[in-house]
Design a protein around this motif. Structure first.
Motif, mmCIF file in Angstrom:
data_model
loop_
_atom_site.group_PDB
_atom_site.id
_atom_site.type_symbol
_atom_site.label_atom_id
_atom_site.label_comp_id
_atom_site.label_asym_id
_atom_site.label_seq_id
_atom_site.Cartn_x
_atom_site.Cartn_y
_atom_site.Cartn_z
ATOM 1 N N ARG A 1 30.556 3.156 21.553
ATOM 2 C CA ARG A 1 30.177 2.948 22.955
ATOM 3 C C ARG A 1 30.125 1.451 23.216
ATOM 4 O O ARG A 1 29.536 0.702 22.432
ATOM 5 N N VAL A 2 30.729 1.018 24.310
ATOM 6 C CA VAL A 2 30.755 -0.399 24.661
ATOM 7 C C VAL A 2 30.400 -0.546 26.139
ATOM 8 O O VAL A 2 30.408 0.429 26.890
ATOM 9 N N MET A 3 30.082 -1.769 26.542
ATOM 10 C CA MET A 3 29.836 -2.084 27.952
ATOM 11 C C MET A 3 30.977 -2.953 28.451
ATOM 12 O O MET A 3 31.325 -3.953 27.829
ATOM 13 N N VAL A 4 31.568 -2.542 29.568
ATOM 14 C CA VAL A 4 32.637 -3.310 30.194
ATOM 15 C C VAL A 4 32.251 -3.534 31.652
ATOM 16 O O VAL A 4 32.158 -2.581 32.429
ATOM 17 N N GLU A 5 31.968 -4.769 31.998
ATOM 18 C CA GLU A 5 31.565 -5.123 33.364
ATOM 19 C C GLU A 5 30.400 -4.253 33.849
ATOM 20 O O GLU A 5 30.384 -3.759 34.968
ATOM 21 N N GLY A 6 29.429 -4.046 32.951
ATOM 22 C CA GLY A 6 28.249 -3.264 33.304
ATOM 23 C C GLY A 6 28.447 -1.762 33.280
ATOM 24 O O GLY A 6 27.543 -1.012 33.646
ATOM 25 N N ARG A 7 29.605 -1.304 32.837
ATOM 26 C CA ARG A 7 29.908 0.136 32.812
ATOM 27 C C ARG A 7 29.957 0.603 31.355
ATOM 28 O O ARG A 7 30.656 0.020 30.532
#
Length: 200
Positions: free
Chosen positions: A41-47
């Protein structure tokens, strides 16, 4: 045929995020680590985005299931009659990794032996663009001009709802009810009065 079972996420799964390249891609993971873990799981631009590495390919989808917000990182990966899918751990919704379609199996009531597999409810889960450069996995959020069901978990309205529930839970614990243990749980935000005391 189950290809990969869900395992507990590693400690850094919710904090991975990278700088955006000029083309909008973010370096979010090491390919070697993703191959070993199978998912991250990662965060991309707050998503929140879940990465899956299956059959030498990397897929990126919204982390929360479109149906009720289940954590897809805990879902099993299955081959559904030739389509690779993640199965939501909460309500078993089957979502294709490549398109985000929700699939189901249909039965003909007049002929129970007639079964249609991989019937589609349409694209429900947002999938994102992925590219691999050396050992880096890069993700770019997909075009959001068309709203999909999984988008609701990234709206301001949903953020406000979750914050309000954390401040004032919808359900009150049993011990807070007037008659103590054994009473029905009720909402503290609907304006309803507690149920009358049971007669037993």
């Amino acid at each position: 045929l189950k290809l990969m079972s869900a395992e507990a996420p590693t400690e850094d799964t919710s904090t991975s995020s990278g700088k955006a390249e000029g083309d909008g891609f973010h370096a979010v993971a090491s390919l070697r680590e993703l191959q070993a873990a199978g998912r991250k799981r990662v965060m991309v631009e707050g998503r929140a985005v879940i990465l899956f590495h299956v059959s030498e390919r990397v897929y990126a989808l919204d982390h929360f299931c479109y149906h009720a917000g289940g954590p897809l990182e805990l879902g099993d990966i299955e081959d559904s009659h030739g389509r690779l899918c993640v199965v939501c751990p909460w309500h078993k919704h089957t979502i294709t990794l490549d398109t985000g379609e929700s699939l189901y199996t249909a039965f003909d009531p007049s002929n129970p032996r007639k079964v249609k597999h991989n019937c589609s409810k349409g694209v429900k889960q947002r999938v994102h663009l992925v590219k691999v450069e050396g050992d880096s996995v890069l993700v770019k959020l997909s075009d959001q001009s068309r709203t999909l069901d999984s988008d609701r978990y990234y709206t301001e309205e949903y953020r406000e709802l979750t914050e309000s529930v954390l401040k004032e839970p919808v359900l009150r614990p049993r011990q807070q009810l007037p008659w103590g243990r054994g009473g029905a749980i009720h909402s503290s935000r609907t304006g309803l009065k507690p149920f009358s005391k049971p007669k037993w």
